[in-house]
Structure formats: structure tokens, C-alpha cells
Write a protein that holds these residues in place. Structure first.
Motif, mmCIF file in Angstrom:
data_model
loop_
_atom_site.group_PDB
_atom_site.id
_atom_site.type_symbol
_atom_site.label_atom_id
_atom_site.label_comp_id
_atom_site.label_asym_id
_atom_site.label_seq_id
_atom_site.Cartn_x
_atom_site.Cartn_y
_atom_site.Cartn_z
ATOM 1 N N GLY A 5 -20.537 172.038 -3.491
ATOM 2 C CA GLY A 5 -20.059 173.368 -3.143
ATOM 3 C C GLY A 5 -19.960 174.233 -4.379
ATOM 4 N N ARG A 6 -19.765 175.502 -4.179
ATOM 5 C CA ARG A 6 -19.660 176.425 -5.297
ATOM 6 C C ARG A 6 -18.208 176.538 -5.749
ATOM 7 N NH1 ARG A 6 -24.206 179.290 -6.093
ATOM 8 N NH2 ARG A 6 -25.768 179.328 -4.457
ATOM 9 N N LYS A 7 -18.052 176.773 -7.055
ATOM 10 C CA LYS A 7 -16.732 177.060 -7.603
ATOM 11 C C LYS A 7 -16.684 178.548 -7.903
ATOM 12 C CE LYS A 7 -13.255 175.380 -10.784
ATOM 13 N NZ LYS A 7 -12.853 174.319 -11.695
ATOM 14 N N HIS A 63 -8.398 176.528 -1.657
ATOM 15 C CA HIS A 63 -8.327 177.236 -2.934
ATOM 16 C C HIS A 63 -9.740 177.554 -3.366
ATOM 17 C CE1 HIS A 63 -7.549 178.372 -7.063
ATOM 18 N NE2 HIS A 63 -6.251 178.367 -6.805
ATOM 19 N N PRO A 64 -10.019 178.783 -3.776
ATOM 20 C CA PRO A 64 -11.388 179.137 -4.146
ATOM 21 C C PRO A 64 -11.888 178.429 -5.397
ATOM 22 C CG PRO A 64 -9.884 180.962 -4.574
ATOM 23 C CD PRO A 64 -9.109 179.948 -3.785
ATOM 24 N N GLY A 65 -11.006 177.794 -6.154
ATOM 25 C CA GLY A 65 -11.440 177.069 -7.341
ATOM 26 C C GLY A 65 -11.834 175.631 -7.078
ATOM 27 N N LEU A 66 -11.582 175.118 -5.877
ATOM 28 C CA LEU A 66 -11.963 173.747 -5.558
ATOM 29 C C LEU A 66 -13.462 173.651 -5.296
ATOM 30 C CD1 LEU A 66 -9.032 172.741 -3.171
ATOM 31 C CD2 LEU A 66 -9.372 171.993 -5.540
ATOM 32 N N VAL A 67 -14.018 172.472 -5.547
ATOM 33 C CA VAL A 67 -15.440 172.207 -5.334
ATOM 34 C C VAL A 67 -15.564 171.052 -4.352
ATOM 35 C CG1 VAL A 67 -17.585 171.438 -6.440
ATOM 36 C CG2 VAL A 67 -16.038 172.971 -7.662
ATOM 37 N N TRP A 68 -16.480 171.175 -3.411
ATOM 38 C CA TRP A 68 -16.734 170.055 -2.504
ATOM 39 C C TRP A 68 -18.075 169.417 -2.836
ATOM 40 C CZ3 TRP A 68 -21.083 170.055 0.486
ATOM 41 C CH2 TRP A 68 -21.684 171.294 0.750
ATOM 42 N N GLU A 69 -18.162 168.151 -2.493
ATOM 43 C CA GLU A 69 -19.392 167.394 -2.718
ATOM 44 C C GLU A 69 -19.550 166.380 -1.597
ATOM 45 O OE1 GLU A 69 -19.903 165.712 -6.655
ATOM 46 O OE2 GLU A 69 -20.763 163.877 -5.833
ATOM 47 N N THR A 83 -12.740 168.372 -5.046
ATOM 48 C CA THR A 83 -12.283 168.100 -6.394
ATOM 49 C C THR A 83 -11.884 169.368 -7.127
ATOM 50 O OG1 THR A 83 -13.031 167.329 -8.589
ATOM 51 C CG2 THR A 83 -14.725 168.082 -7.073
ATOM 52 N N ALA A 84 -10.975 169.210 -8.075
ATOM 53 C CA ALA A 84 -10.595 170.303 -8.963
ATOM 54 C C ALA A 84 -11.623 170.534 -10.052
ATOM 55 C CB ALA A 84 -9.238 170.002 -9.595
ATOM 56 N N ALA A 85 -12.619 169.651 -10.160
ATOM 57 C CA ALA A 85 -13.704 169.788 -11.139
ATOM 58 C C ALA A 85 -13.167 169.982 -12.553
ATOM 59 C CB ALA A 85 -14.630 170.928 -10.749
ATOM 60 N N GLY A 86 -12.185 169.156 -12.917
ATOM 61 C CA GLY A 86 -11.652 169.188 -14.267
ATOM 62 C C GLY A 86 -10.528 170.176 -14.495
#
Length: 359
Positions: A5-7, A63-69, A83-86
Motif C-alpha cells: 500500500g501507499r504511505k 491512519h494515513p501513515g500506515l502501510v499495508w502489504e 505496518t508503521a514502516a519504521g
């Protein structure tokens, strides 16, 4: 099919509306129960765009900052990773999302961070129109003197064709697949993508073994706690004594996102402002009660740092916002009789209040 997904940029609302962090989690899982048949249909059809159309708004609502995979599962056919992607500020939200997930089954399992892939070296992915083959990635590895993390210089033959930000993005993704996202946060220090191969470079596939050796050297024995004893000075030059849990890393306690600071003034002090006879026994008695209360809350609260300076003993605790640690702490200090005790509570998912002590 492995999808990301997009961050997007954050909208300032935290993606939680007025309900606070995590308020959108039950909404997501209610949506999932209704949308799962459609998700499975687009996954079976290999429809990446259709999957993104379903998952992008649902995850962004958390949350718009989360990323899905979407990735192959360990036990199930598919793993949905949010994921919070770090981003340490968002890690607790991702873990609350996973904690509320339905029980995994043959088709689905759910993770709050990217998981290590035992076949990572066979993976390829596109980055800025270029194909990154992980079996061509090599790493220069260095363990600094303190021995708590490994610094990584990453080289790939196509890095010279990518700009700096894209090289870093590709490197972080590769490290997440090699180690798992949480172990990258736990054990990897400085990360430097380079355009010339380090002299001592090794195949990227060796990184998990290096990290496993480092972890085994630092791991405490069963039931043991390790503390680092530190000395320093306050801004005014007064002596400061501190003890910090070692290692001290937010990734090890992702749900403890609330900072509780307990400040006790003590009456008897030496010429440097450190506690002296007369107050030492009172401080020890308080800490005994504190420790006993934390044992009762071992899953929801943790003492991270204690320090003494200029007539004050300060305890830095971290707690799960859904627990009772903050109200318990306020009751605990009511018996302190050497001055006015204070309890300050704040949201601090990245543990910024104890940043100098993080390892």
C-alpha cells in the motif's frame, strides 16, 4: 502476489477522529468481516488494482501513515500486514490492529510488521522502474564498540542508477525481508546505501546469522533483568546518577505508548544533591512498592529509567494506555512524605522522554 500500500502524507488528524489512537481498529475489523469475500475474489484473480481499491481507504482510515502489504503467510495462504514502516509513533497502532484481528485460519493471518522471509534472497521487486534482485545485494557489516547493533552498508549494482531516497527505500525493504521489520529496528544501527561495493562485503543472506550471534551475546538469562548504571551531570553541572534497562528499545514493548513520570523530592541529600542517609531507606521502600505493582502489571507497564539529581528521584515508566498504570501511580505517590510528589502522564509512543538512554 506481493503488494504494497501507499504511505501518504499525514492529514494532521492521526486517522483516529475524536476517539483517540486505535479508535478506528474495531471499524476496520467490522469492515473486514463484510469485505473479506471481495478481497479474496480480487486476490484469486490477481487483480492488484482491485485489491488496492479495497484496502487503501480501509487502512488509511486507521491512519494515513500506515502501510499495508499482502505477502505469503507462514501458516496461512496469505498474510495481511499493516505496518508503521519504521515510524515509531505509529507502531503501537499497528500492534493494536493486530491484537484485535480475528484468529488466523487456512487463508489469512495478520501481522503488525513485515515478517522475515526465509527465501528473501530469491525475491525481486521493482523500484523506480528498476528491478532489484536480492541475490545481488551485498552488505558491509560492522558491530560498533558497544556491541548492541550492527551497522550496515548496502550495495547493489543498480544503486548507481537510483537517487539517494530510492536507494534507501530499496535497502530498508530488503532488510525487512531478510530479518523482519522488528528485528531491523531491534538490531540494525546505521544504514547506508552505497554505490561502490565495500571491501569486506558479504552476501545479504548472511545478515540473519550475524544478527542471531549478536542477539545471543546480549540476551539475558531466563528471569534476569539487565541494567546499565550511568553517571553524568545536569545542565547546571550537578552530578546525576541513573540506571536504565538494557537493552532499552520501544520495539520490544510496542503497546507501551504512555509515558508516566514519577518525581519524588527527597529531604536528605549530600552536597551534590544526591540522596543521603535518611532518605535512602524511604526511596528504597517506595521503589519496593513500585516494583511489586509493576510485577502485577508486567504485561502493561514497565520501569525504563530511574535517575537521581538535585534533590529529585525520577522514575520513567511506560504503560499500555488501556491499562490502569497511571491511576495506580497516582495512588502510589500519595504516601510520599518528603515533599510534594508529582505524576505526569503523556502519550509518547516513540519513547522520546528517555531518548538518551535508548540502545
Amino acid at each position: 502476489m506481493r503488494l504494497f500500500g501507499r504511505k501518504d502524507g499525514e492529514d494532521g488528524t492521526g486517522g483516529h477522529g475524536t476517539g483517540g489512537p486505535g479508535a478506528g481498529v474495531p471499524v476496520f475489523w467490522a469492515w473486514w468481516q463484510e469485505a473479506r469475500p471481495r478481497v479474496e475474489a480480487v486476490v484469486a484473480a490477481g487483480d492488484a488494482d482491485g485489491l488496492a481499491e479495497l484496502l487503501d481507504p480501509a487502512v488509511s482510515a486507521l491512519h494515513p501513515g500506515l502501510v499495508w502489504e499482502l505477502a505469503p503467510g507462514k501458516e496461512a495462504a496469505h498474510a495481511l500486514v499493516v505496518t508503521a514502516a519504521g515510524d515509531a509513533e505509529l507502531r503501537p497502532l499497528a500492534h493494536r490492529w493486530a491484537r484485535a484481528a480475528p484468529e488466523g485460519d487456512l487463508l489469512w493471518e495478520f501481522h503488525p510488521s513485515r515478517q522475515a522471509d526465509p527465501r528473501a534472497s530469491e525475491r525481486t521487486f521493482d523500484m523506480d522502474g528498476r528491478t532489484v534482485e536480492l541475490d545481488k545485494l551485498t552488505l558491509g557489516l560492522r558491530v560498533p564498540r558497544d556491541g548492541s547493533r550492527v551497522d550496515v552498508s548496502a550495495y547493489h549494482p543498480i544503486f548507481g542508477e537510483l537517487d539517494e531516497d530510492i536507494r534507501m527505500e530499496a535497502t530498508l525493504l530488503a532488510l525487512d525481508w531478510l530479518l523482519g521489520e522488528d528485528d531491523v529496528a531491534r538490531w540494525v544501527g546505521e544504514i547506508t546505501p552505497v554505490t561502490f561495493e565495500p571491501i569486506d562485503a558479504v552476501a545479504a543472506a548472511h545478515l540473519p546469522a550475524v544478527v542471531a550471534d549478536l542477539a545471543s551475546d546480549l540476551a539475558p538469562g531466563p528471569g534476569e533483568e539487565q541494567w546499565a548504571l550511568l553517571e553524568g551531570q545536569t545542565v547546571s553541572g550537578a552530578p546525576l546518577h541513573a540506571s536504565a534497562r538494557h537493552p532499552l528499545r520501544p520495539v520490544d514493548h510496542p503497546l507501551l505508548d504512555r509515558h508516566i513520570e514519577i518525581t519524588l523530592p527527597y529531604r536528605h541529600r549530600d552536597e551534590g544533591g544526591l540522596p543521603a542517609v535518611g532518605s535512602l531507606s524511604s526511596l528504597q521502600s517506595f521503589e519496593d512498592r513500585l516494583t511489586a505493582g509493576l510485577l502485577d502489571r508486567r504485561e502493561t507497564a514497565l520501569l525504563a529509567v530511574r535517575l537521581s539529581a538535585e534533590g529529585l528521584r525520577i522514575f520513567h515508566l511506560y504503560a499500555d494506555r488501556d491499562g490502569d498504570a497511571h491511576t495506580w501511580a497516582e495512588e502510589l505517590v500519595k504516601g510520599w512524605n518528603e515533599g510534594k510528589a508529582r505524576v505526569q502522564v503523556s502519550d509518547d509512543p516513540a519513547w522520546t522522554a528517555v531518548a538518551p538512554f535508548l540502545t
